[in-house]
Design a protein around this motif. Structure first.
Motif, PDB file in Angstrom:
ATOM      1  N   TYR A   1      50.368  22.854  41.543  1.00  0.00           N
ATOM      2  CA  TYR A   1      49.917  24.207  41.245  1.00  0.00           C
ATOM      3  C   TYR A   1      50.308  24.544  39.805  1.00  0.00           C
ATOM      4  N   PHE A   2      49.436  25.287  39.122  1.00  0.00           N
ATOM      5  CA  PHE A   2      49.699  25.597  37.716  1.00  0.00           C
ATOM      6  C   PHE A   2      49.126  26.964  37.371  1.00  0.00           C
ATOM      7  N   ILE A   3      49.552  27.478  36.235  1.00  0.00           N
ATOM      8  CA  ILE A   3      48.998  28.726  35.728  1.00  0.00           C
ATOM      9  C   ILE A   3      48.048  28.390  34.580  1.00  0.00           C
ATOM     10  N   VAL A   4      47.172  29.335  34.248  1.00  0.00           N
ATOM     11  CA  VAL A   4      46.168  29.121  33.205  1.00  0.00           C
ATOM     12  C   VAL A   4      46.535  29.983  32.008  1.00  0.00           C
ATOM     13  N   GLY A   5      46.629  29.361  30.837  1.00  0.00           N
ATOM     14  CA  GLY A   5      46.996  30.085  29.627  1.00  0.00           C
ATOM     15  C   GLY A   5      45.962  29.930  28.533  1.00  0.00           C
ATOM     16  N   ASP A   6      46.245  30.559  27.403  1.00  0.00           N
ATOM     17  CA  ASP A   6      45.347  30.444  26.257  1.00  0.00           C
ATOM     18  C   ASP A   6      45.986  29.539  25.206  1.00  0.00           C
ATOM     19  N   GLU A   7      45.389  29.519  24.012  1.00  0.00           N
ATOM     20  CA  GLU A   7      45.816  28.588  22.980  1.00  0.00           C
ATOM     21  C   GLU A   7      47.191  28.901  22.409  1.00  0.00           C
ATOM     22  N   ALA A   8      47.757  30.048  22.737  1.00  0.00           N
ATOM     23  CA  ALA A   8      49.082  30.396  22.234  1.00  0.00           C
ATOM     24  C   ALA A   8      50.177  29.566  22.900  1.00  0.00           C
ATOM     25  N   PHE A   9      49.877  28.934  24.037  1.00  0.00           N
ATOM     26  CA  PHE A   9      50.887  28.230  24.813  1.00  0.00           C
ATOM     27  C   PHE A   9      50.719  26.717  24.698  1.00  0.00           C
ATOM     28  N   PRO A  10      51.821  25.974  24.813  1.00  0.00           N
ATOM     29  CA  PRO A  10      51.717  24.513  24.803  1.00  0.00           C
ATOM     30  C   PRO A  10      51.210  24.000  26.147  1.00  0.00           C
ATOM     31  N   LEU A  11      50.462  22.920  26.098  1.00  0.00           N
ATOM     32  CA  LEU A  11      49.961  22.293  27.318  1.00  0.00           C
ATOM     33  C   LEU A  11      51.120  21.694  28.100  1.00  0.00           C
ATOM     34  N   GLN A  12      51.206  22.022  29.380  1.00  0.00           N
ATOM     35  CA  GLN A  12      52.259  21.511  30.260  1.00  0.00           C
ATOM     36  C   GLN A  12      51.634  21.211  31.621  1.00  0.00           C
ATOM     37  N   PRO A  13      52.277  20.369  32.439  1.00  0.00           N
ATOM     38  CA  PRO A  13      51.730  20.136  33.782  1.00  0.00           C
ATOM     39  C   PRO A  13      51.609  21.419  34.595  1.00  0.00           C
ATOM     40  N   TRP A  14      52.470  22.396  34.318  1.00  0.00           N
ATOM     41  CA  TRP A  14      52.412  23.666  35.044  1.00  0.00           C
ATOM     42  C   TRP A  14      51.637  24.736  34.288  1.00  0.00           C
ATOM     43  N   LEU A  15      51.025  24.383  33.146  1.00  0.00           N
ATOM     44  CA  LEU A  15      50.226  25.333  32.384  1.00  0.00           C
ATOM     45  C   LEU A  15      49.054  24.592  31.752  1.00  0.00           C
ATOM     46  N   MET A  16      47.864  24.883  32.222  1.00  0.00           N
ATOM     47  CA  MET A  16      46.650  24.265  31.700  1.00  0.00           C
ATOM     48  C   MET A  16      45.950  25.226  30.744  1.00  0.00           C
ATOM     49  N   LYS A  17      45.380  24.684  29.691  1.00  0.00           N
ATOM     50  CA  LYS A  17      44.610  25.491  28.744  1.00  0.00           C
ATOM     51  C   LYS A  17      43.406  24.678  28.284  1.00  0.00           C
TER      52      LYS A  17
ATOM     53  N   CYS B   1      34.285  18.027  28.384  1.00  0.00           N
ATOM     54  CA  CYS B   1      35.283  18.941  27.827  1.00  0.00           C
ATOM     55  C   CYS B   1      34.773  20.371  27.826  1.00  0.00           C
ATOM     56  N   ARG B   2      33.496  20.554  27.505  1.00  0.00           N
ATOM     57  CA  ARG B   2      32.934  21.896  27.478  1.00  0.00           C
ATOM     58  C   ARG B   2      32.886  22.492  28.886  1.00  0.00           C
ATOM     59  N   ILE B   3      32.599  21.653  29.872  1.00  0.00           N
ATOM     60  CA  ILE B   3      32.606  22.133  31.254  1.00  0.00           C
ATOM     61  C   ILE B   3      34.016  22.568  31.651  1.00  0.00           C
ATOM     62  N   PHE B   4      35.023  21.758  31.294  1.00  0.00           N
ATOM     63  CA  PHE B   4      36.399  22.155  31.608  1.00  0.00           C
ATOM     64  C   PHE B   4      36.743  23.478  30.927  1.00  0.00           C
ATOM     65  N   ASN B   5      36.384  23.612  29.649  1.00  0.00           N
ATOM     66  CA  ASN B   5      36.689  24.845  28.934  1.00  0.00           C
ATOM     67  C   ASN B   5      36.013  26.050  29.589  1.00  0.00           C
ATOM     68  N   TYR B   6      34.774  25.845  30.049  1.00  0.00           N
ATOM     69  CA  TYR B   6      34.059  26.935  30.730  1.00  0.00           C
ATOM     70  C   TYR B   6      34.761  27.319  32.021  1.00  0.00           C
ATOM     71  N   ARG B   7      35.162  26.319  32.804  1.00  0.00           N
ATOM     72  CA  ARG B   7      35.818  26.610  34.079  1.00  0.00           C
ATOM     73  C   ARG B   7      37.192  27.249  33.850  1.00  0.00           C
ATOM     74  N   CYS B   8      37.881  26.810  32.798  1.00  0.00           N
ATOM     75  CA  CYS B   8      39.183  27.404  32.471  1.00  0.00           C
ATOM     76  C   CYS B   8      39.011  28.861  32.046  1.00  0.00           C
ATOM     77  N   SER B   9      38.019  29.128  31.189  1.00  0.00           N
ATOM     78  CA  SER B   9      37.759  30.506  30.760  1.00  0.00           C
ATOM     79  C   SER B   9      37.334  31.375  31.936  1.00  0.00           C
ATOM     80  N   ARG B  10      36.574  30.790  32.843  1.00  0.00           N
ATOM     81  CA  ARG B  10      36.114  31.524  34.027  1.00  0.00           C
ATOM     82  C   ARG B  10      37.297  31.941  34.903  1.00  0.00           C
ATOM     83  N   ALA B  11      38.287  31.045  35.020  1.00  0.00           N
ATOM     84  CA  ALA B  11      39.477  31.379  35.798  1.00  0.00           C
ATOM     85  C   ALA B  11      40.296  32.468  35.109  1.00  0.00           C
TER      86      ALA B  11
END
Length: 207
Positions: free
Chosen positions: A31-47, A58-68
């Motif tokens: 389980y992880f939280i979703v952050g923006d570009e201000a945060f470092p990528l971590q297993p518990w934080l996806m951006k 990559c664009r699909i992932f970015n779209y799904r991340c933004s959607r969340a």
């Protein structure tokens, strides 16, 4: 970086459920939280992947991340639209800022109980998966604060993001409209100008 939330996420003391597979998949994902570009990528934080030329997956992932993240942006946007002190830098001590934020949250909950969110106030999706901006965006601009310290990205976090990217791009994890949505995001309609500008104008891609 100094929050108890980060310490709990890193140490696994928040009581989150153990990793489990995504729907119709057999690979465990924590389980992880979703952050923006201000945060470092971590297993518990996806951006999202960096906003530059990237491939379809990559664009699909970015779209799904933004959607969340829409859920989070709606919450912060409605809050900041009512309590404008949250839209700018606070010059009080951290302890005072904490009290101000908690006071805003408490008052917001009281007001929401008396006057629920009105239709059209928050972001929504139409039947085709297009994002319809909420009315709060007319008054609040949630700007990402860039982290200028240059964080090291963990290899495990990269592997997890790649796993999610593959999952969202595969039939088992895709949504029907995502391919069309990324093309709409990538090539937004150009605004109509009353007077055409002189000379040529370059276009930039938006992910």
């Amino acid at each position: 970086n100094r929050s108890t939330l980060k310490a709990g996420l890193e140490q696994g003391t928040l009581g989150l459920p153990p990793p489990e597979p995504l729907p119709y998949d057999n690979r465990n994902v924590p389980y992880f939280i979703v952050g923006d570009e201000a945060f470092p990528l971590q297993p518990w934080l996806m951006k999202k992947f960096p906003n530059r030329e990237v491939g379809r997956r990559c664009r699909i992932f970015n779209y799904r991340c933004s959607r969340a993240r829409l859920v989070v942006e709606n919450s912060f946007g409605i809050l900041a639209n009512r309590w404008r002190c949250l839209t700018t830098t606070m010059h009080q001590t951290p302890q005072t800022v904490t009290k101000i934020v908690l006071g805003c949250l408490t008052l917001q909950n009281v007001l929401l109980g008396r006057q629920p969110v009105r239709p059209g106030e928050v972001d929504a999706e139409d039947e085709h998966g297009n994002i319809v901006p909420g009315a709060w965006r007319d008054h609040v601009d949630l700007t990402d604060n860039r982290n200028v310290q240059g964080n090291q990205t963990m290899q495990a976090a990269k592997r997890q993001r790649n796993l999610l990217m593959d999952y969202y791009s595969a039939p088992v994890g895709a949504v029907a409209w995502q391919d069309r949505a990324i093309e709409v995001i990538r090539q937004p309609p150009r605004p109509v100008r009353a007077v055409p500008p002189s000379g040529s104008e370059s276009e930039s891609d938006v992910d």
